[in-house]
Write an enzyme that holds these catalytic residues in place. Structure first.
Site, PDB file in Angstrom:
ATOM      1  N   CYS A 291       0.840  -1.194   0.000  1.00 48.07           N
ATOM      2  CA  CYS A 291       0.000   0.000   0.000  1.00 48.07           C
ATOM      3  C   CYS A 291       0.883   1.255   0.000  1.00 48.07           C
ATOM      4  O   CYS A 291       1.992   1.248   0.526  1.00 48.07           O
ATOM      5  CB  CYS A 291      -0.919   0.019   1.222  1.00 48.07           C
ATOM      6  SG  CYS A 291      -2.085   1.411   1.216  1.00 48.07           S
TER       7      CYS A 291
ATOM      8  N   ASP B 290       0.374   3.794   1.665  1.00 48.58           N
ATOM      9  CA  ASP B 290       0.307   4.373   3.010  1.00 48.58           C
ATOM     10  C   ASP B 290       1.708   4.665   3.575  1.00 48.58           C
ATOM     11  O   ASP B 290       2.569   3.784   3.590  1.00 48.58           O
ATOM     12  CB  ASP B 290      -0.441   3.397   3.948  1.00 48.58           C
ATOM     13  CG  ASP B 290      -0.831   4.030   5.268  1.00 48.58           C
ATOM     14  OD1 ASP B 290       0.072   4.524   5.982  1.00 48.58           O
ATOM     15  OD2 ASP B 290      -2.025   4.030   5.592  1.00 48.58           O
TER      16      ASP B 290
ATOM     17  N   ARG C  35       2.771   4.893   6.424  1.00 53.35           N
ATOM     18  CA  ARG C  35       3.155   4.176   7.651  1.00 53.35           C
ATOM     19  C   ARG C  35       3.661   2.767   7.379  1.00 53.35           C
ATOM     20  O   ARG C  35       3.974   2.022   8.307  1.00 53.35           O
ATOM     21  CB  ARG C  35       1.944   4.110   8.594  1.00 53.35           C
ATOM     22  CG  ARG C  35       1.468   5.463   9.063  1.00 53.35           C
ATOM     23  CD  ARG C  35       0.092   5.370   9.678  1.00 53.35           C
ATOM     24  NE  ARG C  35      -0.911   4.934   8.699  1.00 53.35           N
ATOM     25  CZ  ARG C  35      -2.206   4.749   8.988  1.00 53.35           C
ATOM     26  NH1 ARG C  35      -2.644   4.959  10.207  1.00 53.35           N
ATOM     27  NH2 ARG C  35      -3.038   4.349   8.043  1.00 53.35           N
TER      28      ARG C  35
ATOM     29  N   HIS D 187      -2.285  -3.988   4.825  1.00 52.78           N
ATOM     30  CA  HIS D 187      -2.144  -3.648   6.254  1.00 52.78           C
ATOM     31  C   HIS D 187      -3.506  -3.385   6.872  1.00 52.78           C
ATOM     32  O   HIS D 187      -4.431  -2.919   6.204  1.00 52.78           O
ATOM     33  CB  HIS D 187      -1.226  -2.431   6.430  1.00 52.78           C
ATOM     34  CG  HIS D 187      -1.778  -1.162   5.841  1.00 52.78           C
ATOM     35  ND1 HIS D 187      -2.265  -0.143   6.612  1.00 52.78           N
ATOM     36  CD2 HIS D 187      -1.929  -0.751   4.564  1.00 52.78           C
ATOM     37  CE1 HIS D 187      -2.685   0.841   5.840  1.00 52.78           C
ATOM     38  NE2 HIS D 187      -2.499   0.507   4.582  1.00 52.78           N
TER      39      HIS D 187
ATOM     40  N   CYS E 249      -6.205   0.101   6.831  1.00 57.08           N
ATOM     41  CA  CYS E 249      -5.973   0.705   5.513  1.00 57.08           C
ATOM     42  C   CYS E 249      -7.095   1.687   5.167  1.00 57.08           C
ATOM     43  O   CYS E 249      -8.271   1.314   5.115  1.00 57.08           O
ATOM     44  CB  CYS E 249      -5.880  -0.393   4.455  1.00 57.08           C
ATOM     45  SG  CYS E 249      -5.517   0.254   2.800  1.00 57.08           S
TER      46      CYS E 249
HETATM   47 CO    CO Z   1      -3.451   1.272   2.970  1.00 55.35          CO
END
Ligand code: CO
Length: 199
Positions: free
Chosen positions: A42, A44, A46, A98, A101
Site C-alpha cells: 500500500c 500508506d 506508515r 495492512h 488501511c
Molecule cells: Co493502505
C-alpha cells in the site's frame, strides 16, 4: 521551505552513515541491483517496505499503490511485475496489505472521495461479493480487518493469474506469490498462508 531543506540534510546524513558502515555500498549498488523479492504494498506512509523487513536498498524491488491492488489492466503494476520476474528474476512476490488501511475503509463508505473511488471500486467489488460473510464479523473494525485480508487474498490470485506469472511457471522458473498483512499498531507482519507457486 524549511521542511524540504531538512530532507536534504537528512539525505546527506544518511548517505554518510551508509558509507561509514560500508565504504563500497553505493559503488556496489550503482553496479547492479539483485533483489530476490518484489514487494507490492500500500502507498500508506506508515508502511515503509524496506524498513519493515529489514532490507537495504537493492534488496527489495517495490511497487506501491493505494490498497495494494494488482489490476489486470494496470500497466504500471504489470510492468513492474514483468521486469521483476523476467529481468531481475525475483523468487518471491509479496503482496502486503495492512490493517487500518484507509483505502479499504473508503471503499466501503457511501460518501464520495473523488477519482480514487474508481480505483477502490475493485475493493468494493470484493466487499459486495462477500457482504454476507463480512457482515457476520463482530463490529465494523473486525469487518474492515477481514476485508483487508480478503483484499490481499484476491490480489495474490490476480498476480498468479497474470500472463507474466503463468509464463514464468510454464518455463519452470522458481516463483512464489505470498499474501502478508502488516499491523500498524505493533509493526508486526503476518503471513496469511495463501502462498502459491512451487513448494
Ligand atoms: Co493502505
Amino acid at each position: 521551505m524549511k521542511t524540504l531543506k531538512n530532507l536534504f540534510i537528512n539525505n546527506r546524513r544518511w548517505a554518510k552513515q551508509m558509507t561509514q558502515e560500508d565504504p563500497n555500498f553505493f559503488k556496489n549498488l550503482a553496479r547492479q541491483q539483485t533483489p530476490k523479492y518484489l514487494w507490492i504494498g500500500c502507498a500508506d506512509s506508515r508502511v515503509p517496505a524496506n524498513d519493515i523487513v529489514g532490507l537495504l536498498p537493492g534488496e527489495l524491488f517495490v511497487h506501491r499503490n493505494v490498497a495494494n491492488l494488482v489490476i489486470h489492466t494496470d500497466m504500471n503494476c504489470l510492468s513492474v511485475l514483468q521486469f521483476a520476474v523476467e529481468v531481475l528474476k525475483v523468487e518471491h512476490v509479496i503482496v502486503c496489505g495492512h490493517y487500518g488501511c484507509g483505502g479499504i475503509k473508503a471503499a466501503v463508505e457511501e460518501k464520495r472521495h473523488g477519482l480514487i473511488d474508481n480505483w477502490l471500486r475493485h475493493v468494493r467489488d470484493i466487499y459486495q461479493r462477500n457482504e454476507r460473510s463480512l457482515k457476520s464479523e463482530k463490529g465494523k473494525v473486525a469487518l474492515l480487518r477481514r476485508l483487508c485480508e480478503m483484499n490481499i487474498e484476491e490480489q495474490v490470485v490476480n498476480a498468479a493469474n497474470t500472463t507474466i506469472v503463468r509464463d514464468a511457471w510454464r518455463r519452470g522458473q522458481y516463483l512464489k506469490i505470498h499474501g502478508w498483512i502488516y499491523d500498524i499498531h505493533d509493526g508486526l507482519l503476518k503471513d496469511l498462508g495463501v502462498s502459491v507457486g512451487e513448494k
